[in-house]
Structures are given as C-alpha cells and as structure tokens.
Design an enzyme around this catalytic site. Sequence first.
Site, PDB file in Angstrom:
ATOM      1  N   LYS A  82       0.848  -1.195   0.000  1.00 15.16           N
ATOM      2  CA  LYS A  82       0.000   0.000   0.000  1.00 15.16           C
ATOM      3  C   LYS A  82       0.886   1.248   0.000  1.00 15.16           C
ATOM      4  CE  LYS A  82      -3.991   1.697   2.698  1.00 15.16           C
ATOM      5  NZ  LYS A  82      -4.854   1.379   3.865  1.00 15.16           N
ATOM      6  N   SER A 157      -9.596   0.816   2.882  1.00  9.65           N
ATOM      7  CA  SER A 157      -8.792   1.666   2.038  1.00  9.65           C
ATOM      8  C   SER A 157      -7.637   0.951   1.350  1.00  9.65           C
ATOM      9  CB  SER A 157      -8.223   2.825   2.862  1.00  9.65           C
ATOM     10  OG  SER A 157      -7.327   2.332   3.870  1.00  9.65           O
ATOM     11  N   SER A 181      -9.921  -1.349   7.067  1.00 12.04           N
ATOM     12  CA  SER A 181      -9.266  -1.170   5.764  1.00 12.04           C
ATOM     13  C   SER A 181      -8.436  -2.341   5.279  1.00 12.04           C
ATOM     14  CB  SER A 181      -8.393   0.093   5.789  1.00 12.04           C
ATOM     15  OG  SER A 181      -9.197   1.240   5.792  1.00 12.04           O
TER      16      SER A 181
END
Lengths: 471, 68
Positions: A82, A157, A181
């Site tokens: 990420k 996310s 997330s």
Amino acid sequence: MTATEPALLSVTEVAAAIASKKISSREATQSCLDRVARFQPRLNAYMAIEADAALAAADAADKELAQGKTRGPLHGVPMAHKDMYYEAGKVSTCGSKIRKDFVAATTSTAIARLQNAGTVRLGTLQMSEFAYGPTGHNAHYGAVHNPWHVDHVTGGSSSGSGSAVAARLTFAALGSDTGGSIRMPAHFCGVSGLKTTVGLVSRAGAMPLSQSLDTVGPLARTAVDCALLTQLMAGGDAADPTTRNAPAPDLVSPTKENIKGLRIGIPSAFYVDHLDSDVARVLDETAKTLASEGVTVVRVTLPDQSRLTAASQLLLAVEAAAFHKKWMIERPGDYGPQVLMRLQNGLAVPAITYLETLRWRGPALAAHLEAVSGVDAVLAPVAPVPAPTIADSDIGNKTGAEAVIQNLTRFTRPINYLGLPALAIPAGFSARGLPIGLQLIGRPFEEAMVLRIGAAFQRATDFHTRAPRLS
Amino acid sequence: MSDPAEAPTADEIEKIAGVARVPVTNGVAQRIAASIGPAFVGFAPMSGTLPFDLEPANFVSVQNKTAK
C-alpha cells in the site's frame, strides 16, 4: 493463467521454491510483472510499477543465493505494498494529490523488517486517498477494480492490496486497518487479511490517520502467509514507543495445530442483523465446517456494539482532522470531495467528547473480554453485504454519504475501537460469484489463536485457493 | 448541545470550526451536523458516566493484563 505460473504460489510456497532453487527470484518476479502488465489496465491496482528495479533486485537475490547467502525467510520474494509505507528516497503518494511528489526520508519499520527478511520491491499499490474511504474509490487516481467482477468495488482503504493479491499481481501486500481497511478488501476480494492488535506492529514510517486506531497488517492468500509476514514485522521498536515492548511472537507454529476442542462464539445480535442472504448462508456453512473440525460453536452476547461504533467514529474523526488541519486550511481543493467531507466531520467534536471516547476504551475492552471469556474467538461477518458495484457506491460528498460508509463498516469499526486482532478469511461466494469473507476476532495480542483457526479452516476448505478468472 | 444525546447544531459547528481556525460555511456545517450527528447520539449513553478516578491509560492496562 496456467498451473506453472510462479505468481500463483503462496508466499510460503514461493519462498520455499526460491530457497531450494526450484525457481529463481527473477522467475518469480517476472511472473508477477507479466501479470501486472496484462491486468493492471483493467484493475488499476498498482500506483507505481518498478519493473527494471525489481528485476535487478531479483537478480541480486539470485546471485546471493548462488553464493550461499540468504537474507531471511523471504529471500527473493517480490512484493508491493500500500502506497503509504515510506521507503527512503521513494515517492509515497498516500493515494493523494497533496502528496503525489512526496519523497520519504526514512523507511517504515514494517517495510524495513520485510526487506531484512529478503523481499524484492515490485512497486507500490493503490489506496483510498489518505486511507480514508472504505470502498476503493479514489478521486485522483480512479477506482480500483475487483478482479472477480471488475464493475464491483474492492473495498478500502487497502484497495490495491486486495485487488493485487487476489489477481496474483503480488504474493502479498501490506495494508492498514483503522476502521476495517484490511478486512474489507480481504472480504470483497476473496483473500486473507490480518488486522493486528494495536501495539503489535510498529507504525513508524507509516502514514498516520488515527494514532489511537491505526494498525499495520498483511493481506495474502492464506492465513499461514499472514502469520509469517506478521511474525517478521512484529515486536518492539524504538521508533514507535506505542509498540508493545515484547519479542515478536511465534505465529507460524500454531497454524499447524488442529482446532479440536476450541470454542468459537457467534454473536447473538448486531453482527447477525440485517445480513444479505448469501452472507448469512456463508456464516452458517462456516459454523458447520468448524464444528466438523471439532470446534464447539456457541452463541455469545456482546455488549452494545453500536456504542463502540459511535465512539470509534468520533475518535477517528477528530484524530484525522488534527493530522490534516494544515492542509484543510491551505489546500482544501486538493482533497477529493468525499475525503474532505469526512475530515470536516472532526471539526464538530468537542475536546471533552473526544477524551471521553479515549477514556471509555479500557472499560469497553474489559466488558468485551468478560463477555467472550467462554470462547477462544468470535466469528462474525466482515460486512453485511458482498462487494457493491462501483457505480452504486460512488457516493462522493452527497447527503447521506456517511450513512452508506457507516453501513459498510459497521462490523469492523467496533473491533478497531477495542484494538483487537481480527483475521478475515475467504469463506464462500455469493450467487453472483463475489467472494464473502468472515472475521475471526481474538483477544489482545492473541493473533496466534485466530491464525490457528483460520489455517485449520483453510485446510478444510478451498475458498482461499480459488482465483478470479481474468482473461 | 445542552443534552448529551444531542448532536451539535450547524450553528454550533460553524462557531467551533472557526475557533479551530478551519472555518466552514453554514451549508458545510449543516452537512457535518447531519453526518456526525448519529455518532453523538450513539455515544450519548456513555457520555458523562465514566468514573472520576479512571486511569487515563486504562486501555493499555486492560490490554496487557489479559495478554499472555
């Protein structure tokens, strides 16, 4: 997709194959890069693809191995993470326009520990802007697409992490979990994801959203892979004094144990209310599978979870707004509309209310632990529905947008407030062929238990081995 | 916001945001009030009920007490 593609292996399998020289790091890396080249245009899972650098690093790893040198258990294993984990000298956009050119000065502890274990960097993965969105939309870089149905969301996310792991574009990926997330993309994309206990893994060098709720954890194909990656990252860190000052626990060994005699609780309310019929079916089927493995499945009555959700929302709103105050004043137009809207929510919370939400965390955790004292873990859905379509969940800053967000995350937020570990595992599919994940919720710092149960469930089922058909 | 179950009004939010030096229009304040309001209502049963002598770091204490 062919059975000979190295990219289809799990982390544990590819690490063993490289270590035993059955395949090279270059072959593993090239396999991932080939799939990235084929599927990135449809999935938008990567933020940056660093093919030449990755192959050079893979060649270096192969050369070391030929000389009898190995860096660690992940020697030569390529990965992307990420785009909010800093690496010195590299851009970390955090999914934002504001940080599109931000070059980190330091490397995050989590990344450094994985690098020390031997990983090769493939690039970086897409994410919701500043990790503040549960669907996978991004106003600046476009939505990430679910590889099972590309018109559906990935969840956020850690949207790129979920999509890329599911599509076999990386063997595993770091995500972060502040309100769900990691678990949401794991659920929507059909992969495993571990939200760690607050304090287990250092957050140094990871973009902050909420200092009270942020956690670092992996998304991977299997519970065993999640155990390995977390074990390598966990443990005290002088750069993040909020990390528990204890040695990294052995998380891999427990995944080999059976689960006969364990007790698992399914909540009698809240997590079983207003479920999509496919999610309810998968929950029932999973309970039966666990029972067939020797687990006693019982009902547990938990304290009022809606209060935890409310406290979590207030806490997160204030802390996120505080981190972003400078940019909210100077560059409000550079946020996507939904993210700015959510950040502005924090302006409404008085300091005394914020502190009350912090003060209540201990008593709330104590009450939860009392309620679950008779079971080894709690089993619950990650979300009440499978992945919605990108169009249906494109809420922007419309009236009622926050209500949509709260509904999607209502089963994940209470766990963040309590700071508990939770492992999301693929447990079935909807009638439309969308993955459905469930979460195993444990006690503080008892990741080993949920990983043990998850690994045993995956030995008894094949949901985690199924890959989306991308042509 | 005299009753703890009440969420702040748009007018109150406009003033609070101004004090925080992040001014918002009344229209934005109305949107915020509608958005965050349910969280205030949800937390209201706990608001004002916590023991005076509760240790501020109680959460970490509970975490560590139960951890093996």
